[in-house]
Design a protein around this motif. Structure first.
Motif, mmCIF file in Angstrom:
data_model
loop_
_atom_site.group_PDB
_atom_site.id
_atom_site.type_symbol
_atom_site.label_atom_id
_atom_site.label_comp_id
_atom_site.label_asym_id
_atom_site.label_seq_id
_atom_site.Cartn_x
_atom_site.Cartn_y
_atom_site.Cartn_z
ATOM 1 N N SER A 106 10.716 6.720 -2.974
ATOM 2 C CA SER A 106 9.994 5.460 -2.857
ATOM 3 C C SER A 106 8.492 5.605 -3.089
ATOM 4 O O SER A 106 7.785 4.609 -3.163
ATOM 5 C CB SER A 106 10.248 4.846 -1.474
ATOM 6 N N LYS A 117 7.177 -2.401 -0.889
ATOM 7 C CA LYS A 117 7.828 -2.658 0.392
ATOM 8 C C LYS A 117 8.337 -4.086 0.346
ATOM 9 O O LYS A 117 7.909 -4.865 -0.516
ATOM 10 C CB LYS A 117 6.820 -2.520 1.539
ATOM 11 N N CYS A 129 9.767 2.686 -8.012
ATOM 12 C CA CYS A 129 10.262 3.916 -7.415
ATOM 13 C C CYS A 129 10.383 4.990 -8.488
ATOM 14 O O CYS A 129 10.100 4.747 -9.657
ATOM 15 C CB CYS A 129 11.621 3.701 -6.752
ATOM 16 N N VAL A 151 14.682 -3.377 0.211
ATOM 17 C CA VAL A 151 14.892 -2.062 -0.377
ATOM 18 C C VAL A 151 16.276 -1.621 0.092
ATOM 19 O O VAL A 151 16.530 -1.534 1.292
ATOM 20 C CB VAL A 151 13.811 -1.059 0.082
ATOM 21 N N PHE A 166 16.843 -2.382 -5.311
ATOM 22 C CA PHE A 166 15.982 -3.390 -4.722
ATOM 23 C C PHE A 166 16.560 -4.785 -5.000
ATOM 24 O O PHE A 166 17.222 -4.991 -6.010
ATOM 25 C CB PHE A 166 14.573 -3.365 -5.344
#
Length: 171
Positions: A106, A117, A129, A151, A166
């Motif tokens: 991440s 986030k 990512c 996430v 995601f």
């Protein structure tokens, strides 16, 4: 030793089957796979011959929490409920998926902040990512303008090709 493609095929077969654990030993190597609530973990390690054999008393003094039928029932009941909620909520959301099998990261480094986030705004060119495959670190882009809603994987987790990483609310 098995080739990477053969290991991937084994992972796929174990993932699609109803078995929870798989162990394969050959020529000094050992592959062990366990499924935990829909996640397949793979461990490849050389076989080490133990020099000391444990006594039956030592084996009994280390109970496994997973061996308890109550824990198994609780885990199996909790996972489908979470999955049903995610499916219902994600109907109008864009899924960013993994383009390859590898390890999800991440952040660009262990001491750096996460790329995104929940609540982060992204553009289609934003890096969200890294997926590491065979020592190559591949930056994954958002593919859509919007806001990160969830996430779906943890840092350091093994991800499969096409696995959602995601959920994004498109703008």
């Amino acid at each position: 030793m098995l080739k990477v493609q053969e290991i991937r095929e084994l992972i796929k077969l174990v993932d699609q089957s109803s078995i929870d654990e798989f162990v394969y030993e050959n020529e000094g190597s050992k592959i062990q796979m366990k499924k935990n609530g829909g996640v397949t973990q793979t461990l490849v390690q050389p076989v080490v011959q133990p020099t000391v054999t444990p006594t039956p008393a030592a084996i009994q003094t280390t109970p496994s929490p997973a061996a308890s039928p109550v824990n198994e029932v609780e885990t199996k009941q909790e996972a489908p409920k979470k999955e049903e909620v995610s499916i219902a909520d994600s109907a109008n959301l864009h899924k960013i998926t993994s383009p390859m099998v590898g390890t999800f990261y991440s952040a660009p480094s262990p001491d750096a902040e996460d790329y995104v986030k929940p609540g982060s705004k992204v553009t289609k060119d934003s890096i969200v990512c890294i997926v590491e495959a065979m020592k190559l670190f591949n930056e994954i882009e958002a593919e859509v303008n919007g806001e990160i809603v969830e996430v779906l994987v943890k840092n350091g987790q093994l991800v499969e090709y096409g696995q959602p990483l995601f959920l994004v609310k498109p703008e």
